[in-house]
Design an enzyme around this catalytic site. Structure first.
Site, PDB file in Angstrom:
ATOM      1  N   TYR A 160       4.850   8.934  37.027  1.00  6.46           N
ATOM      2  CA  TYR A 160       6.126   8.502  36.120  1.00  6.46           C
ATOM      3  C   TYR A 160       5.887   7.198  35.255  1.00  6.46           C
ATOM      4  O   TYR A 160       6.118   6.835  34.482  1.00  6.46           O
ATOM      5  CB  TYR A 160       7.367   8.703  37.299  1.00  6.46           C
ATOM      6  CG  TYR A 160       8.480   7.753  36.614  1.00  6.46           C
ATOM      7  CD1 TYR A 160       9.157   7.972  35.748  1.00  6.46           C
ATOM      8  CD2 TYR A 160       8.946   6.426  37.272  1.00  6.46           C
ATOM      9  CE1 TYR A 160      10.564   7.379  35.158  1.00  6.46           C
ATOM     10  CE2 TYR A 160       9.996   5.912  37.066  1.00  6.46           C
ATOM     11  CZ  TYR A 160      10.955   6.159  35.857  1.00  6.46           C
ATOM     12  OH  TYR A 160      11.670   5.580  35.292  1.00  6.46           O
ATOM     13  N   SER A 188      10.266   0.714  32.809  1.00  4.14           N
ATOM     14  CA  SER A 188      10.809   0.854  34.171  1.00  4.14           C
ATOM     15  C   SER A 188       9.989  -0.235  34.986  1.00  4.14           C
ATOM     16  O   SER A 188       8.790  -0.672  34.535  1.00  4.14           O
ATOM     17  CB  SER A 188      10.354   2.240  34.784  1.00  4.14           C
ATOM     18  OG  SER A 188      10.301   2.228  36.427  1.00  4.14           O
TER      19      SER A 188
HETATM   20  N1  NAD Z   1      18.203   4.146  37.641  1.00  2.00           N
HETATM   21  C1  NAD Z   1      16.862   3.594  37.529  1.00  2.00           C
HETATM   22  O1  NAD Z   1      16.707   2.900  38.556  1.00  2.00           O
HETATM   23  C2  NAD Z   1      15.940   3.413  36.615  1.00  2.00           C
HETATM   24  C3  NAD Z   1      14.940   2.570  36.714  1.00  2.00           C
HETATM   25  C4  NAD Z   1      14.034   2.340  35.957  1.00  2.00           C
HETATM   26  C5  NAD Z   1      13.960   2.927  34.932  1.00  2.00           C
HETATM   27  N2  NAD Z   1      15.111   3.934  34.504  1.00  2.00           N
HETATM   28  C6  NAD Z   1      15.011   4.755  33.184  1.00  2.00           C
HETATM   29  O2  NAD Z   1      16.312   4.549  32.782  1.00  2.00           O
HETATM   30  C7  NAD Z   1      16.673   6.024  32.156  1.00  2.00           C
HETATM   31  C8  NAD Z   1      17.899   6.353  32.681  1.00  2.00           C
HETATM   32  O3  NAD Z   1      18.046   6.684  33.824  1.00  2.00           O
HETATM   33  P1  NAD Z   1      19.048   7.177  34.874  1.00  2.00           P
HETATM   34  O4  NAD Z   1      18.775   6.530  36.229  1.00  2.00           O
HETATM   35  O5  NAD Z   1      20.328   7.098  34.143  1.00  2.00           O
HETATM   36  O6  NAD Z   1      18.335   8.760  35.087  1.00  2.00           O
HETATM   37  P2  NAD Z   1      19.397  10.074  34.848  1.00  2.00           P
HETATM   38  O7  NAD Z   1      18.484  11.044  35.265  1.00  2.00           O
HETATM   39  O8  NAD Z   1      20.882  10.020  35.647  1.00  2.00           O
HETATM   40  O9  NAD Z   1      19.664  10.117  33.418  1.00  2.00           O
HETATM   41  C9  NAD Z   1      18.792  10.707  32.357  1.00  2.00           C
HETATM   42  C10 NAD Z   1      19.484  11.935  31.596  1.00  2.00           C
HETATM   43  O10 NAD Z   1      18.544  12.273  30.760  1.00  2.00           O
HETATM   44  C11 NAD Z   1      18.614  13.866  30.591  1.00  2.00           C
HETATM   45  N3  NAD Z   1      17.655  14.098  30.116  1.00  2.00           N
HETATM   46  C12 NAD Z   1      16.170  14.315  30.958  1.00  2.00           C
HETATM   47  N4  NAD Z   1      15.350  14.693  29.952  1.00  2.00           N
HETATM   48  C13 NAD Z   1      15.964  15.113  28.858  1.00  2.00           C
HETATM   49  C14 NAD Z   1      15.631  15.878  27.654  1.00  2.00           C
HETATM   50  N5  NAD Z   1      14.207  16.519  27.619  1.00  2.00           N
HETATM   51  N6  NAD Z   1      16.363  16.097  26.720  1.00  2.00           N
HETATM   52  C15 NAD Z   1      17.815  15.619  26.812  1.00  2.00           C
HETATM   53  N7  NAD Z   1      18.149  15.195  27.814  1.00  2.00           N
HETATM   54  C16 NAD Z   1      17.354  14.822  28.891  1.00  2.00           C
HETATM   55  C17 NAD Z   1      18.912  14.042  32.026  1.00  2.00           C
HETATM   56  O11 NAD Z   1      19.891  15.394  32.053  1.00  2.00           O
HETATM   57  C18 NAD Z   1      19.961  13.026  32.614  1.00  2.00           C
HETATM   58  O12 NAD Z   1      21.264  13.295  32.580  1.00  2.00           O
HETATM   59  C19 NAD Z   1      15.553   6.678  32.191  1.00  2.00           C
HETATM   60  O13 NAD Z   1      14.619   6.902  31.143  1.00  2.00           O
HETATM   61  C20 NAD Z   1      15.035   6.293  33.429  1.00  2.00           C
HETATM   62  O14 NAD Z   1      13.560   6.592  33.795  1.00  2.00           O
HETATM   63  C21 NAD Z   1      15.912   4.059  35.356  1.00  2.00           C
END
Ligand code: NAD
Length: 322
Positions: free
Chosen positions: A152, A127
């Protein structure tokens, strides 16, 4: 044909990645624990759409080694895209344990499984939060990232270091992607662009921190997915890349865009700067351009238009299914 295992498949980025991989005729299988961090009906909706496209999302936790191993073996997985994590900055003040459990313990668990399948290429989500208190912009992958401003960001920074150690010892080919504020249809209700749109439409207040003196490098989901798929193809050694739009926008200008698209004025509530937030995010994407042919093409106006169009259909779907 790639055989891809996507963790966090019912999440925002995971859902889009699965759809795009399937369109390109790859085999895709997902896993998600469907946790209630935000509206589970949105996760179910995404998983149902995936199911209609013959993509199974297994309900399980990344801490369950046996399930991970079984999915890998049963499907002869060639690529693992690890997106499952606890996202969000503010929630880590209320619930730090879940970040430790999913982003640290769960992350190591995934690597512990993958060390026995060394041919599988791993792409994992990091991130822009790793840049924390870094005040040199744009953020380059060569910058120091030793000052995360919240838990985070610290877990994501730890992921990169832990991943490297597993690469060093077990030679797992891997790429870490530092995503910058990803937005778009089927997006996350906890993120500002979603809350702003919802509250402006419902004529409720929107909270603006630090008088709006913040900048974010909003990156449209389709651009993020293109960069992620390209990283899957290039995972050979160990590399970290920025995936950002390289075009940050001031928060008040961003709100202005939403107001214009909705043809409605926001009720703004200004609040002080919140500890843990970053003042600005801005991705230097030179290396991603060169090595991943990453070339974000969606500007914020077009991207928000697509998000808002989707938001209207989603809103009528949730209203009709209550
Ligand atoms: N969306 C953004 O702007 C952004 C920015 C930087 C990094 N990220 C990273 O990208 C990845 C995806 O993000 P996103 O925006 O799709 O978030 P999101 O929360 O929509 O998706 C993450 C999914 O992982 C699942 N999850 C969480 N913990 C879990 C576990 N222990 N076991 C199984 N499933 C689990 C959740 O239910 C969720 O559906 C994450 O790692 C997030 O940190 C996202």
């Amino acid at each position: 044909m790639k055989k891809v295992f996507v963790s966090g498949a019912a999440g925002f980025i995971g859902f889009h990645l699965c759809m795009q991989l399937k369109k390109a005729n790859h085999f895709v299988i997902g896993l998600d624990n469907f946790n209630p961090y935000y509206d589970v009906s949105l996760k179910n909706l995404r998983a149902n759409i995936l199911k209609q496209n013959n993509i199974e999302v297994i309900k399980a936790d990344i801490n369950d080694k046996k399930v991970l191993e079984k999915i890998i073996k049963d499907n002869s997985i060639t690529h693992f895209v690890h997106l499952a994590a606890q996202a969000g900055v503010r929630f880590c003040f209320e619930n730090p344990e879940v970040y430790v459990n999913s982003n640290l313990v769960g992350f190591v668990n995934v690597l512990e499984v993958l060390k026995n399948f060394k041919d599988i290429k791993l792409v994992f989500a990091s991130s822009s939060s790793v840049y924390g208190l870094n005040d040199k912009i744009p953020f380059s992958v060569n910058d120091k990232t030793d000052l995360p401003s919240n838990l985070y960001g610290a877990t994501k920074k730890a992921n990169e270091a832990i991943a490297y150690s597993y690469h060093h010892i077990y030679k797992i080919p891997m790429i870490g992607l530092r995503y910058f504020t990803v937005y778009g249809p089927y997006g996350r209700p906890d993120m500002a662009y979603f809350k702003f749109t919802k509250n402006i439409l419902e004529e409720k207040q929107i909270e603006i921190y630090n008088e709006g003196n913040m900048q974010r490098d909003f990156t449209y989901i389709d651009d993020i997915i293109a960069g992620t798929i390209s990283a899957m193809d290039s995972a050979k050694d160990f590399k970290i890349f920025n995936l950002g739009n390289n075009s940050p926008i001031n928060l008040l200008d961003f709100i202005d865009i939403i107001e214009k698209k909705l043809n409605k004025k926001a009720i703004k509530k200004f609040k002080p700067f919140q500890k843990g937030e970053m003042l600005a995010t801005y991705a230097d994407i030179e290396e991603s351009k060169k090595e991943l042919s990453f070339n974000p093409t969606t500007n914020i106006e077009d991207g928000m238009e697509k998000f808002i169009d989707w938001y209207h259909t989603f809103h009528s779907y949730t209203t009709n299914n209550k």
